[in-house]
Every structure is written in structure tokens, then in C-alpha cells.
Design a protein around this motif. Structure first.
Motif, PDB file in Angstrom:
ATOM      1  N   LYS A  60       0.718  -0.939   0.078  1.00 56.17           N
ATOM      2  CA  LYS A  60      -0.040  -0.064   0.107  1.00 56.17           C
ATOM      3  C   LYS A  60       1.161   1.261  -0.213  1.00 56.17           C
ATOM      4  O   LYS A  60       0.512   2.712   0.255  1.00 56.17           O
ATOM      5  CB  LYS A  60      -0.930  -0.083   1.118  1.00 56.17           C
ATOM      6  CG  LYS A  60      -2.188  -0.699   0.729  1.00 56.17           C
ATOM      7  CD  LYS A  60      -3.395  -0.543   0.014  1.00 56.17           C
ATOM      8  CE  LYS A  60      -4.011  -1.894  -0.258  1.00 56.17           C
ATOM      9  NZ  LYS A  60      -5.036  -1.312  -1.143  1.00 56.17           N
ATOM     10  N   LYS A 104      -9.052   6.113   0.801  1.00 57.36           N
ATOM     11  CA  LYS A 104      -9.298   5.936  -1.180  1.00 57.36           C
ATOM     12  C   LYS A 104     -10.461   4.590  -1.444  1.00 57.36           C
ATOM     13  O   LYS A 104     -11.051   4.590  -2.037  1.00 57.36           O
ATOM     14  CB  LYS A 104      -7.781   6.325  -1.438  1.00 57.36           C
ATOM     15  CG  LYS A 104      -7.376   7.196  -1.755  1.00 57.36           C
ATOM     16  CD  LYS A 104      -5.749   7.878  -2.406  1.00 57.36           C
ATOM     17  CE  LYS A 104      -4.934   8.460  -2.093  1.00 57.36           C
ATOM     18  NZ  LYS A 104      -3.933   8.197  -2.384  1.00 57.36           N
ATOM     19  N   GLU A 105     -10.561   3.463  -0.546  1.00 59.22           N
ATOM     20  CA  GLU A 105     -10.745   2.315  -0.517  1.00 59.22           C
ATOM     21  C   GLU A 105     -11.685   2.061  -0.162  1.00 59.22           C
ATOM     22  O   GLU A 105     -12.787   1.387  -0.523  1.00 59.22           O
ATOM     23  CB  GLU A 105     -10.214   1.269  -0.796  1.00 59.22           C
ATOM     24  CG  GLU A 105      -8.421   1.170  -2.035  1.00 59.22           C
ATOM     25  CD  GLU A 105      -8.051   0.178  -2.140  1.00 59.22           C
ATOM     26  OE1 GLU A 105      -8.263  -1.339  -1.906  1.00 59.22           O
ATOM     27  OE2 GLU A 105      -7.088   0.353  -2.641  1.00 59.22           O
ATOM     28  N   HIS A 106     -11.890   2.634   0.981  1.00 59.96           N
ATOM     29  CA  HIS A 106     -12.996   2.226   3.067  1.00 59.96           C
ATOM     30  C   HIS A 106     -13.152   3.227   3.287  1.00 59.96           C
ATOM     31  O   HIS A 106     -12.227   4.200   3.251  1.00 59.96           O
ATOM     32  CB  HIS A 106     -11.791   1.145   3.814  1.00 59.96           C
ATOM     33  CG  HIS A 106     -10.722  -0.118   3.272  1.00 59.96           C
ATOM     34  ND1 HIS A 106     -12.131  -0.840   2.514  1.00 59.96           N
ATOM     35  CD2 HIS A 106     -10.147   0.269   2.610  1.00 59.96           C
ATOM     36  CE1 HIS A 106     -11.167  -1.760   1.940  1.00 59.96           C
ATOM     37  NE2 HIS A 106      -9.876  -1.735   2.106  1.00 59.96           N
TER      38      HIS A 106
END
Length: 155
Positions: A60, A104-106
């Protein structure tokens, strides 16, 4: 109407069970999970039926001192990412950077531990309640660390 309702139930169940790290989902069998993990992170420094461990690996966009994937009854149930820091202040400074990437994803929340330390929680647990991961600071083996913990989940 019944078909639409059944489709919605199936979609929700699939999404709840589809939570994981990248393409590796919690609950995945060891023999299926390990090749997927290796495809992303390379060859582990240690592996047995209960855990697969990486040292000094990027994930990440961050360099992690250690990442361990834990298995119970042959299924992926937990992942822990440890980033060793010089001191507590350095550990705290990484929290928001990691949270910004993960948000950004969660969906993310921020809160404070009983001792006043900040932590973040995000994503949806594959169990259908709770969070997928927590980002926090903690001493480990006498060294301050910034950690990101997924699970453990009872799958």
C-alpha cells in the motif's frame, strides 16, 4: 419481486464474504491464499500451516518491517502489518498517512484509545459487523510500531 429480493440478499452475502486484502479474501484456504499473497509480496521469509511472514516489504505504498498472515483450520483469518519506529512520536506521525491511503478504498473512522492514543478503523468486516482493519500504535518487542491489523475473523 422475489427474484429482486433474492438477488439483493445474494449480493450482500457475497460482498460480506468478499472482504480481504487485495484479491485474497478472509476465509480463503491456505493452498489458494498463499500463491495469491506471494504474487503480490514475493517469497516469504517464513511459512508454515499457521502463518506466512514477510520482512521489510512494501504494501500500500509503505515499507513495513513485518507482515504476517495468520491461518486457523487451514483458512486465512488475520493479517498484521508492523512498521517499526524510532519512538512514539514517529509512530503517531505515520497513522494519518496510512489512513489517507486506506480511505481511498474504504470508509474510515477515527477515535481515541482509553490511553488517549489516536486510532483509525475502516472497511467492513467479512463477518457482517465491525471493521475490516484498525490502524494504531503500540510498543512491540520494546520498539514503538505503527500497526495495521485485519481481523482476526472467525470464518
Amino acid at each position: 419481486m422475489k427474484k429482486a429480493l433474492l438477488g439483493l440478499c445474494f449480493m450482500c452475502a457475497t460482498m460480506a464474504n468478499a472482504q480481504g486484502i487485495g484479491k485474497v479474501r478472509f476465509g480463503t484456504a491456505y493452498d489458494e491464499a498463499v500463491p495469491c499473497i506471494e504474487a503480490v509480496l514475493g517469497t516469504p521469509v517464513a511459512a508454515d500451516a499457521n502463518a506466512v511472514t514477510y520482512k521489510n516489504v512494501s504494501f500500500k505504498g509503505f515499507k513495513w518491517s513485518e507482515i504476517t498472515f495468520k491461518f486457523k483450520e487451514g483458512r486465512l483469518t488475520e493479517a498484521r502489518c508492523y512498521m517499526n519506529q524510532r519512538n512514539k512520536k514517529a509512530a503517531i506521525s505515520q497513522l494519518s498517512d496510512i489512513a489517507k491511503v486506506m480511505e481511498k478504498e474504504h470508509v474510515m473512522t477515527m477515535d481515541f484509545e482509553d490511553d488517549g492514543n489516536l486510532f483509525y478503523a475502516g472497511g467492513s468486516s467479512p463477518m457482517g459487523y465491525g471493521h475490516l482493519f484498525t490502524i494504531f500504535i503500540s510498543p512491540r518487542n520494546g520498539i514503538w510500531t505503527t500497526q495495521m491489523r485485519f481481523g482476526p475473523f472467525r470464518i
